[in-house]
Write a protein that holds these residues in place. Structure first.
Motif, mmCIF file in Angstrom:
data_model
loop_
_atom_site.group_PDB
_atom_site.id
_atom_site.type_symbol
_atom_site.label_atom_id
_atom_site.label_comp_id
_atom_site.label_asym_id
_atom_site.label_seq_id
_atom_site.Cartn_x
_atom_site.Cartn_y
_atom_site.Cartn_z
ATOM 1 N N SER A 43 -10.844 -14.293 -12.653
ATOM 2 C CA SER A 43 -10.640 -14.604 -11.248
ATOM 3 C C SER A 43 -11.027 -13.440 -10.352
ATOM 4 O O SER A 43 -10.805 -13.476 -9.164
ATOM 5 C CB SER A 43 -9.168 -14.966 -11.011
ATOM 6 N N GLY A 44 -11.559 -12.378 -10.947
ATOM 7 C CA GLY A 44 -11.952 -11.226 -10.151
ATOM 8 C C GLY A 44 -11.216 -9.994 -10.584
ATOM 9 O O GLY A 44 -10.360 -10.027 -11.455
ATOM 10 N N LEU A 45 -11.548 -8.866 -9.989
ATOM 11 C CA LEU A 45 -10.959 -7.587 -10.372
ATOM 12 C C LEU A 45 -9.996 -7.084 -9.321
ATOM 13 O O LEU A 45 -9.745 -5.895 -9.218
ATOM 14 C CB LEU A 45 -12.078 -6.560 -10.612
ATOM 15 N N GLU A 46 -9.466 -7.984 -8.524
ATOM 16 C CA GLU A 46 -8.518 -7.601 -7.489
ATOM 17 C C GLU A 46 -7.301 -6.959 -8.140
ATOM 18 O O GLU A 46 -6.814 -7.400 -9.171
ATOM 19 C CB GLU A 46 -8.098 -8.844 -6.704
ATOM 20 N N SER A 47 -6.777 -5.899 -7.567
ATOM 21 C CA SER A 47 -5.610 -5.235 -8.145
ATOM 22 C C SER A 47 -4.608 -4.902 -7.064
ATOM 23 O O SER A 47 -4.947 -4.746 -5.896
ATOM 24 C CB SER A 47 -6.031 -3.951 -8.869
ATOM 25 N N VAL A 48 -3.364 -4.784 -7.464
ATOM 26 C CA VAL A 48 -2.291 -4.446 -6.548
ATOM 27 C C VAL A 48 -1.565 -3.237 -7.099
ATOM 28 O O VAL A 48 -1.098 -3.252 -8.236
ATOM 29 C CB VAL A 48 -1.299 -5.620 -6.394
ATOM 30 N N THR A 49 -1.485 -2.170 -6.323
ATOM 31 C CA THR A 49 -0.817 -0.954 -6.783
ATOM 32 C C THR A 49 0.687 -1.096 -6.622
ATOM 33 O O THR A 49 1.173 -1.486 -5.568
ATOM 34 C CB THR A 49 -1.314 0.263 -5.993
ATOM 35 N N SER A 50 1.410 -0.758 -7.673
ATOM 36 C CA SER A 50 2.863 -0.867 -7.621
ATOM 37 C C SER A 50 3.485 0.147 -8.557
ATOM 38 O O SER A 50 2.868 0.606 -9.505
ATOM 39 C CB SER A 50 3.314 -2.279 -8.013
ATOM 40 N N ALA A 51 4.728 0.518 -8.278
ATOM 41 C CA ALA A 51 5.446 1.450 -9.139
ATOM 42 C C ALA A 51 6.029 0.672 -10.298
ATOM 43 O O ALA A 51 6.709 -0.322 -10.115
ATOM 44 C CB ALA A 51 6.554 2.145 -8.353
ATOM 45 N N ASN A 52 5.729 1.102 -11.512
ATOM 46 C CA ASN A 52 6.296 0.399 -12.664
ATOM 47 C C ASN A 52 7.566 1.082 -13.123
ATOM 48 O O ASN A 52 7.989 2.107 -12.579
ATOM 49 C CB ASN A 52 5.270 0.306 -13.791
ATOM 50 N N GLU A 53 8.183 0.540 -14.129
ATOM 51 C CA GLU A 53 9.495 1.007 -14.559
ATOM 52 C C GLU A 53 9.484 2.431 -15.085
ATOM 53 O O GLU A 53 10.522 3.076 -15.197
ATOM 54 C CB GLU A 53 10.038 0.074 -15.649
ATOM 55 N N TYR A 54 8.315 2.978 -15.414
ATOM 56 C CA TYR A 54 8.253 4.335 -15.952
ATOM 57 C C TYR A 54 8.049 5.383 -14.866
ATOM 58 O O TYR A 54 7.973 6.565 -15.150
ATOM 59 C CB TYR A 54 7.127 4.438 -16.984
ATOM 60 N N GLY A 55 7.912 4.963 -13.613
ATOM 61 C CA GLY A 55 7.814 5.922 -12.526
ATOM 62 C C GLY A 55 6.409 6.375 -12.205
ATOM 63 O O GLY A 55 6.230 7.417 -11.588
ATOM 64 N N PHE A 56 5.400 5.627 -12.619
ATOM 65 C CA PHE A 56 4.019 5.971 -12.305
ATOM 66 C C PHE A 56 3.395 4.863 -11.469
ATOM 67 O O PHE A 56 3.751 3.694 -11.599
ATOM 68 C CB PHE A 56 3.197 6.172 -13.589
ATOM 69 N N GLN A 57 2.455 5.243 -10.616
ATOM 70 C CA GLN A 57 1.773 4.270 -9.774
ATOM 71 C C GLN A 57 0.469 3.854 -10.445
ATOM 72 O O GLN A 57 -0.444 4.653 -10.572
ATOM 73 C CB GLN A 57 1.456 4.900 -8.405
ATOM 74 N N ASN A 58 0.394 2.598 -10.879
ATOM 75 C CA ASN A 58 -0.876 2.122 -11.413
ATOM 76 C C ASN A 58 -1.116 0.677 -11.009
ATOM 77 O O ASN A 58 -0.250 0.030 -10.437
ATOM 78 C CB ASN A 58 -0.981 2.334 -12.928
ATOM 79 N N ALA A 59 -2.311 0.217 -11.298
ATOM 80 C CA ALA A 59 -2.736 -1.069 -10.769
ATOM 81 C C ALA A 59 -2.616 -2.182 -11.800
ATOM 82 O O ALA A 59 -2.940 -1.994 -12.962
ATOM 83 C CB ALA A 59 -4.186 -0.972 -10.293
#
Length: 511
Positions: A43-59
């Motif tokens: 469906s495309g390479l659209e990504s949303v940046t969010s903080a995950n449970e480990y405390g790092f910001q990734n997409a």
């Protein structure tokens, strides 16, 4: 970095909860990943940046995988993940021993007639890493960066940054480094527990310095106790047949959805190059390790405090067990969370928080998610009856609190990098324990006392050094005694030997 996988560690030992991924110090890696059993159109390479449970910001990529015949289309996962895998260059200084002509005086009257001398030589090593946070945090293997004086990271777009070591965990062979950059591409964390045998995975890294290389394979096994000779803290690797080679260490293992499911760590080979077997530290273990390093400065390992072995047909007959799989409890640690909760010798651990346990490797994998003070439900089979106990996990010192990184830890106080001897080294030296001095700072207390790199520490103030924590406790006791008697300066008496000569030496180190 480019080492060959060593032969497998024994299953006996205390179960360290958060034992993070151990990958042997082999400097070749492997990747495993899992993907969903059904694949949808990309469906495309659209990504949303969010903080995950480990405390790092990734997409989190909004990509799926198309089917081509009976195989998934791996191109979206490959094209997205390769952007977040970096090339790591490590400059370090290595001690080299040179042998000179025999000195006849020394030969006849004692001493070392070979006239050995040691010199320092600069060396350069290479490996891979995975960007896990868009503000510059990168996960890699400890053996890639260990002993490095200078680290540099080259991104997929050829930008190069200097990197600093945030922290490392030798027992899991995981390290966290950081570059000063923003808005970097990342790989989102997947769930390594959801991997299934036969799922397609990609190994992304820099084998033989060939940057941005992607290879594909399937998950060959899970919770694999890899054949290594090192005393690693992790025995629950992902095994794949994706081709990995020297330089892949620290690279990404991703599933068909482009999610990070492991860190390539080692291979099984008699030549040093890929031979069909590679191993990765599951991301559920590795992510907890780097999260602890970032948050606490050290890995928080919860200890169940049991020793034993996998249930086998021989053990079933010998002990009259009523189950054919699980972990047999033969003994307990001196301070054991399991014993305090009511678990007994002869019990067979069959589940942790409802997750089935069939081996020691699976027990490690489940416990690695927890920290000291966490409570887990441990299910055991006792003479045919199933019982469940609430166990509050302990830390390595026997308490239930999180451990803080001590600025006055033994390594820092001594100005040295120490490492527990692996099984192969112990066997070669005829020892049952010991710590080897891997590197020394220029103005370290050990160097001032006359200690050289390669020295194997056996005792400190007559206390056997079976682990790094033993040395830490001796140094802590000296600090406590010194604080009570201000007029007395702390002195550490070390005894050990140099493997190249077999000479047993004692040193007195002022702290």
């Amino acid at each position: 970095m480019n080492k060959v996988l060593k032969k497998s560690a024994a299953v006996l030992g205390l179960v360290a909860v958060s034992i993070a991924a151990s990958a042997a110090t082999v400097h070749v890696m492997t990747r495993n990943g899992g993907s969903s059993s059904s694949y949808t159109a990309q469906s495309g390479l659209e990504s949303v940046t969010s903080a995950n449970e480990y405390g790092f910001q990734n997409a989190a990529y909004a990509i799926g995988s198309r089917q081509i015949g009976n195989a998934p289309d791996l191109t979206p996962a490959a094209e997205s993940s390769v952007k977040a895998v970096v090339h790591i260059k490590v400059k370090k200084t290595q001690q080299v021993q040179s042998q000179q002509m025999i000195d006849p005086f020394e030969f006849f009257f004692g001493g070392d007639p070979r006239g050995n001398s040691r010199r320092s030589e600069p060396v350069v090593g290479y490996g891979s890493g995975v960007i896990i946070s868009n503000d510059g945090y990168i996960m890699t293997n400890n053996h890639v960066v260990e002993g490095g004086d200078e680290l540099s990271v080259t991104l997929n777009d050829n930008r190069t940054f200097k990197a600093k070591l945030i922290g490392s965990d030798p027992s899991s062979d995981i390290a966290l480094i950081k570059v000063e950059a923003k808005d970097l591409p990342t790989i989102p964390f997947g769930n390594s527990e959801n991997l299934r045998l036969g799922e397609w995975v990609l190994a992304v890294g820099n084998p033989f310095n060939l940057t941005s290389t992607v290879t594909a394979g399937i998950v060959s096994a899970k919770s694999r106790a890899a054949a290594t000779g090192d005393q690693l803290g992790v025995g629950a690797f992902i095994q794949t047949d994706a081709a990995v080679n020297p330089g892949n260490s620290g690279g990404a293992l991703v599933n068909a959805a482009g999610e990070l499911v492991g860190i390539n760590t080692m291979i099984y080979s008699q030549t040093g190059n890929y031979a069909g077997y590679s191993f990765a530290v599951p991301i559920n273990i590795a992510a907890k390790v780097v999260s602890d390093i970032k948050k606490y400065g050290t890995v928080q390992r919860g200890m169940l405090g049991v020793a034993g072995a996998d249930v086998t047909s021989e053990l079933v007959q010998k002990e009259g067990l009523k189950v054919n799989e699980g972990f047999y409890v033969a003994d307990f640690a001196e301070i054991s969370a399991a014993l305090a909760a009511g678990i007994e010798k002869g019990d067979v651990i069959t589940a942790i928080d409802g997750h089935r346990i069939t081996s020691f490797a699976q027990l490690q994998e489940q416990l690695s998610r927890f920290r000291p003070g966490d409570a887990v439900q441990v299910t055991v089979n006792r003479k045919g009856a199933e019982k469940t106990y609430k166990v509050t996990l302990r830390n390595q010192e026997g308490g239930s609190k999180l451990l803080k990184q001590s600025p006055n830890g033994a390594n820092n106080r001594l100005g040295a990098t120490l490492k527990e001897l692996g099984a192969n080294e112990l066997r070669a030296y005829g020892l049952s324990y010991g710590l080897v001095v891997q590197s020394l700072q220029s103005n370290s207390a050990l160097r001032k006392a006359g200690v050289r790199e390669g020295f194997v520490l056996l005792t400190a103030n007559n206390v056997p050094l079976r682990s790094q924590s033993d040395l830490n406790q001796v140094v802590s006791a000296l600090d406590k005694a010194g604080s009570q008697s201000r007029s007395r300066r702390s002195a550490l008496q070390l005894r050990g030997f140099y493997p190249e000569t077999g000479e047993v030496v004692s040193f007195v180190v002022d702290l």
